[in-house]
Design a protein around this motif. Structure first.
Motif, PDB file in Angstrom:
ATOM      1  N   LEU A  80      11.828  11.389 -10.300  1.00  0.00           N
ATOM      2  CA  LEU A  80      11.264  11.968  -9.235  1.00  0.00           C
ATOM      3  C   LEU A  80       9.877  12.191  -9.218  1.00  0.00           C
ATOM      4  O   LEU A  80       9.216  11.967  -8.223  1.00  0.00           O
ATOM      5  CB  LEU A  80      12.223  13.219  -8.759  1.00  0.00           C
ATOM      6  N   ALA A  89       8.116   8.871  -8.916  1.00  0.00           N
ATOM      7  CA  ALA A  89       7.855   8.326  -7.541  1.00  0.00           C
ATOM      8  C   ALA A  89       6.998   9.247  -6.725  1.00  0.00           C
ATOM      9  O   ALA A  89       6.386   8.513  -5.736  1.00  0.00           O
ATOM     10  CB  ALA A  89       9.696   8.739  -7.114  1.00  0.00           C
ATOM     11  N   TYR A  90       7.237  10.628  -6.987  1.00  0.00           N
ATOM     12  CA  TYR A  90       6.340  11.078  -5.944  1.00  0.00           C
ATOM     13  C   TYR A  90       4.541  10.917  -6.409  1.00  0.00           C
ATOM     14  O   TYR A  90       3.968  10.854  -5.484  1.00  0.00           O
ATOM     15  CB  TYR A  90       6.177  12.878  -6.152  1.00  0.00           C
ATOM     16  N   TYR A  97       7.116   2.432   1.128  1.00  0.00           N
ATOM     17  CA  TYR A  97       7.437   3.185  -0.173  1.00  0.00           C
ATOM     18  C   TYR A  97       8.157   4.683   0.126  1.00  0.00           C
ATOM     19  O   TYR A  97       9.061   5.140  -0.395  1.00  0.00           O
ATOM     20  CB  TYR A  97       5.984   3.406  -1.124  1.00  0.00           C
ATOM     21  N   HIS A  98       7.211   5.406   0.934  1.00  0.00           N
ATOM     22  CA  HIS A  98       7.745   6.761   1.088  1.00  0.00           C
ATOM     23  C   HIS A  98       9.011   6.892   1.818  1.00  0.00           C
ATOM     24  O   HIS A  98      10.027   7.705   1.318  1.00  0.00           O
ATOM     25  CB  HIS A  98       6.746   7.479   1.930  1.00  0.00           C
ATOM     26  N   VAL A 124      11.792   5.947  -1.077  1.00  0.00           N
ATOM     27  CA  VAL A 124      12.101   7.091  -1.946  1.00  0.00           C
ATOM     28  C   VAL A 124      12.817   8.101  -1.309  1.00  0.00           C
ATOM     29  O   VAL A 124      13.553   8.942  -2.409  1.00  0.00           O
ATOM     30  CB  VAL A 124      10.936   7.388  -2.705  1.00  0.00           C
ATOM     31  N   CYS A 125      13.037   8.475  -0.191  1.00  0.00           N
ATOM     32  CA  CYS A 125      13.733   9.395   0.486  1.00  0.00           C
ATOM     33  C   CYS A 125      15.352   9.087  -0.010  1.00  0.00           C
ATOM     34  O   CYS A 125      15.938  10.212   0.049  1.00  0.00           O
ATOM     35  CB  CYS A 125      13.776   9.368   1.998  1.00  0.00           C
ATOM     36  N   PHE A 132      10.577  14.979   0.326  1.00  0.00           N
ATOM     37  CA  PHE A 132      10.115  13.628   0.329  1.00  0.00           C
ATOM     38  C   PHE A 132      10.372  13.166   1.743  1.00  0.00           C
ATOM     39  O   PHE A 132       9.098  12.079   1.883  1.00  0.00           O
ATOM     40  CB  PHE A 132      10.958  12.773  -0.852  1.00  0.00           C
TER      41      PHE A 132
END
Length: 265
Positions: free
Chosen positions: A174, A177-178, A205-206, A209-210, A224
């Motif tokens: 995570l 990913a952030y 992308y954002h 990843v949620c 996210f």
């Protein structure tokens, strides 16, 4: 001294410190601190975490100075901070290894990442997305490194201390990913401002990843999701935000992420 234009007194100009001593990347500080703090708080803080944080900070300063020196074509005036920070890093690193010798095995992970990033500095492609990914991986893995120094960590010789816990790797994922999303978002605000392709990559992308974030915890998912909204809205409405403001925004987002990862874990 007297200013010939105004006739008033003025203070002599103070000699400026040479290049390489103070990093100018505001957002990098969040990436430097967050993984160590999250790993330490999740594992249980010990005095070794303070030593790890000091060694990690010195290593970053040495890395920044070395990259600048390499990009300059190894000019002599860029060398003093490289030498100074390298010596401090070596001293702190040896002290850390003396307290937990098994940490040396993390060298097999960090050595190639460092080599790739410095190679990009030599080629002056350190701003590329590939190099960003390499540095993000290096920073994010510090979650596992810090977790391996907790009071419950097994003693003796353990291969990659902290790397055996699946929950730790989920948190590391995570964090990674952030930070990768941050790299895309910052590019849409600064270097690739107005680039529609980069903007679409960032928003997509954002949004993607949620899904794993919500799978880990609702609070992580909400955070996210807010970052996805930011990635979509801010570059459109406030495209000329200063780099300093963007960096401070990343610090605030990093603090929120740290709270979620520690509290929800």
């Amino acid at each position: 001294m007297t200013d010939p234009a105004t006739g008033t007194g003025r203070t002599p100009t103070r000699r400026r410190r040479g290049p390489g001593w103070v990093p100018n990347q505001h957002g990098a500080w969040a990436m430097l601190v967050l993984p160590v703090v999250v790993g330490a708080l999740r594992a249980g803080p010990t005095w070794r975490h303070l030593l790890l944080a000091a060694a990690w900070l010195a290593a970053y300063l040495a890395f920044f100075a070395t990259g600048l020196w390499l990009r300059s074509g190894r000019k002599a005036r860029y060398w003093p901070p490289v030498r100074a920070y390298a010596l401090v890093t070596a001293a702190l690193g040896l002290a850390l290894l003396a307290s937990r010798p098994a940490l040396v095995t993390w060298g097999v992970v960090y050595a190639p990442l460092l080599a790739v990033s410095l190679w990009h500095s030599v080629r002056r492609t350190d701003r590329s997305l590939v190099n960003d990914a390499v540095t993000i991986v290096a920073a994010s893995v510090m979650v596992a490194v810090a977790a391996g120094l907790g009071p419950a960590a097994p003693g003796g010789w353990t291969w990659l201390p902290g790397a055996t816990d699946g929950a730790t790797w989920a948190v590391t994922g995570l964090v990674l990913a952030y930070f990768f999303g941050t790299a895309l978002y910052v590019k849409t605000m600064i270097r690739d401002r107005g680039d529609r392709r980069r903007y679409v990559q960032s928003v997509a992308y954002h949004a993607l990843v949620c899904v794993p974030a919500f799978g880990w915890s609702p609070w992580a998912g909400v955070l996210f999701l807010a970052l996805a909204v930011r990635a979509a809205v801010v570059p459109r409405l406030w495209p000329h935000t200063s780099p300093r403001t963007v960096g401070l925004g990343e610090v605030a987002a990093s603090v929120a992420l740290a709270v979620v990862l520690v509290a929800a874990g």
